[in-house]
Design an enzyme around this catalytic site. Structure first.
Site, PDB file in Angstrom:
ATOM      1  N   SER A   1       0.624  66.882  29.067  1.00 51.40           N
ATOM      2  CA  SER A   1       0.594  68.261  29.523  1.00 51.40           C
ATOM      3  C   SER A   1       2.006  68.837  29.530  1.00 51.40           C
ATOM      4  CB  SER A   1      -0.076  68.327  30.906  1.00 51.40           C
ATOM      5  OG  SER A   1      -0.388  69.649  31.243  1.00 51.40           O
TER       6      SER A   1
ATOM      7  N   ASP B   1      -6.130  69.061  27.239  1.00 50.83           N
ATOM      8  CA  ASP B   1      -4.973  68.597  27.996  1.00 50.83           C
ATOM      9  C   ASP B   1      -4.946  67.081  28.163  1.00 50.83           C
ATOM     10  OD1 ASP B   1      -3.304  68.209  30.649  1.00 50.83           O
ATOM     11  OD2 ASP B   1      -2.908  70.235  29.917  1.00 50.83           O
TER      12      ASP B   1
END
Length: 626
Positions: free
Chosen positions: A41, A403
């Site tokens: 991320s 993600d």
């Protein structure tokens, strides 16, 4: 002793919390060269920037990295919100993104009221027909009490009924509006009371006033229901028609976007030339590394950059760069990546067509070393719902990559080994524990559990958030607490209005977080610059490894005869011949070596654990590759 001048580094994800990392990394770079770098991320951005700066170390890569904090914090006016300006919606998602931005407004930071911004955001989120319905409902709500009291109210009511209605109305108003007293500005209270005040002004007597209150409550409930149904239906229809075309996210990462007047009224800052997120990442990577074309994994040389992404179609994590073969559609990637990066990949054209853009052929994704780093970062940074997912193709089917934090937000295990050569440092994020005001925490290296993350669960929302956090992070949390791990992970504390999805952090807050990160890097560097602390780290890892070897030795000693007999009689099936460089002709060709290995491991058998082993006993197990 050159090993003591190297380190690996892993960083936790956290959207805007990535501002913590540049100064921390620069501090570590004063003593260490980075060999392996990983993240997920927002941690993937920081990891890629660190690898690029290491590649460009000789030309001032880390100096340029630290200047990013100056860029975020040196502006005035609309330039104060450069962080927020990186997140730019697509034309299709502009209306929905306004609502998200409006809810982030706070008078003490942006100087805007969330309620007033949300009014303009909602106004622009529906079409003309929906606006007409809402306008008619608003007119009815405003005029209903007045019309009732002026023309339609009966002449008399029983006193007890009027009293009951008045008390009921007042109780309902208090129950509904009083919890919102701190969040609603006084103009909202005045506006909400307008129809009631006007209705009461036209009332002929006490009984009529009671009915006016009741009518106002009924019409208010109808107005709220109309709003809910109208916007709920609009949202459902939009997502049904456009979810795939917007890649399941509001912010694509590239494209041309200029805030309109309505956007700005909803809270979006005025454009100051800040590029969209993926374009900015690509430009910064090239600048830090000193490359002219888009930085690739091959350009990093012997620097091993590993990022985490999540394939939602398969329900599993993947490490980047890929070892598998994939295909891509230029149109699909052009939605989430700068056009220059897509053109640079120039993969071989296949006969298959993109299922979503049937006029576009699929192309082969470049092999590991030729993969652009910004693509890997973009695949790891796809915060669900906010940042668009990245589609790739295999066997004619689309795989949606989102993600990396979904499967491991802090992949401290990336570069782990039983007997490490140098430490893998970790930079993590956590809230302030109850009563603890330390902004940075570096745990001791032994097995003590003091300072373990703790969240006070006082409300239902906090309880639900804790369930989600535990679901996503429990493996990383437990791994980080083990001896041999904990003492090399620095935790930067954040308040609720810092980092995370707080896109509108003032420059002072950003700099404060960055300086905390610098302190975290200083603590790690100062601890492990001392040879006795590095030796202590290696000794703890050695003792843990020996206990795991010993437990394996217990199994080998107990089951040696079983496996010796197996190797003597087992004929390897042809289906397993491909496991060998030279297909076996008669039994296992390495049975003699296996016997020796089992015998040596079995000698580690003891009646109890090795003296000096840590009290925490981790599990040694096989896990599938990511």
């Amino acid at each position: 002793m050159e090993y003591d001048r190297y380190c690996d580094l892993t960083m936790r994800g956290g959207t805007t919390s990535g501002v913590v990392y540049p100064l921390a990394v620069a501090s570590l770079a004063r003593h260490y060269g980075f060999k392996q770098i990983g993240g997920a991320s927002a941690g993937a951005i920081a990891a890629a920037f660190t690898a690029a700066a290491e590649r460009g170390r000789a030309s001032g890569g880390f100096e340029r990295l630290t200047k990013l904090i100056d860029w975020f914090t040196s502006g005035s006016g609309a330039d104060r919100w450069r962080l927020a300006q990186l997140f730019q919606p697509a034309e299709k998602t502009r209306a929905l993104y306004r609502i998200v931005v409006a809810t982030m407004q706070k008078r003490e930071t942006t100087g805007r009221s969330a309620i007033s911004c949300l009014f303009f955001a909602l106004l622009g989120a529906v079409g003309l027909r929906a606006k007409a319905v809402l306008a008619l409902m608003a007119l009815l709500w405003l005029g209903g009490p007045v019309l009732w009291s002026a023309w339609l109210a009966p002449k008399s009511y029983a006193g007890w009924l009027a009293t009951l209605v008045v008390l009921l109305a007042i109780a309902c108003v208090v129950l509904v509006l009083w919890p919102l007293r701190s969040s609603l500005p006084w103009p909202a209270w005045v506006f909400a009371a307008v129809p009631l005040v006007l209705g009461l002004a036209f009332s002929r007597h006490y009984a009529t006033a009671a009915v006016v209150l009741l009518v106002w409550l009924v019409l208010s409930l109808a107005a709220v229901s109309a709003l809910t149904v109208t916007y709920g239906y609009a949202m459902q229809r939009f997502l049904k028609d456009n979810a795939r075309s917007i890649h399941f996210g509001l912010v694509p990462g590239t494209g041309d976007f200029t805030p309109s007047l309505l956007d700005r009224l909803a809270g979006m800052p005025r454009s100051t030339g800040v590029p969209p997120l993926a374009d900015w990442i690509a430009d910064q990577l090239d600048s830090l590394a000193g490359t002219e074309d888009a930085l690739t994994f091959g350009d990093l040389g012997d620097i091993n950059l590993v990022l985490m992404t999540t394939d939602l179609s398969e329900g599993r994590p993947y490490r980047l760069p890929f070892k598998e073969s994939w295909q891509y559609c230029e149109e699909c990637l052009g939605y989430v990546l700068p056009r220059r990066v897509v053109e640079q990949m120039n993969g071989a054209v296949s006969t298959a067509k993109c299922p979503q853009h049937t006029h576009m052929p699929l192309r082969d994704l470049p092999a590991g070393e030729q993969l652009p780093v910004v693509l890997a970062v973009r695949m790891s940074l796809s915060f669900p719902g906010l940042i668009a997912a990245v589609p790739l193709y295999r066997d004619g089917r689309v795989h949606w990559f989102s993600d990396g934090g979904i499967t491991s937000n802090f992949p401290i295990h990336f570069f782990d080994s039983l007997l490490p050569r140098w430490p893998t440092f970790g930079l993590s994020l956590q809230p302030y524990p109850n009563g603890d005001t330390d902004e940075v925490w570096l745990p001791e290296q032994d097995a003590s559990t003091s300072g373990t993350r703790y969240a006070s669960l006082n409300t239902v929302p906090r309880f639900l958030v804790s369930i989600l956090d535990t679901f996503l992070d429990w493996r990383d949390t437990m791994q980080s607490a083990l001896p041999g791990y904990r003492g090399r992970i620095a935790h930067v504390r954040q308040a609720e209005d810092e980092g995370g999805t707080n896109l509108f952090m003032p420059p002072a807050t950003i700099r404060k977080l960055a300086l905390r990160g610098q302190r975290a890097g200083d603590l790690l560097r100062e601890r492990f610059e001392q040879q006795q602390n590095t030796d202590r780290y290696r000794w703890i890892r050695l003792r843990i490894a020996m206990r795991e070897y010993q437990e394996l030795g217990v199994q080998a000693a107990e089951r040696d005869a079983m496996y010796e007999e197996l190797l003597e009689r087992f004929q390897i099936p042809e289906a397993l011949h491909e496991w060998f460089r030279t297909p076996p002709a008669d039994g296992d060709p390495f049975r003699a070596e296996i016997d020796v290995a089992l015998d040596h491991v079995g000698r580690l058998k003891d009646d109890g654990p090795f003296d000096g082993a840590p009290p925490v006993d981790p599990d040694l197990r096989l896990t599938p590759p990511e």
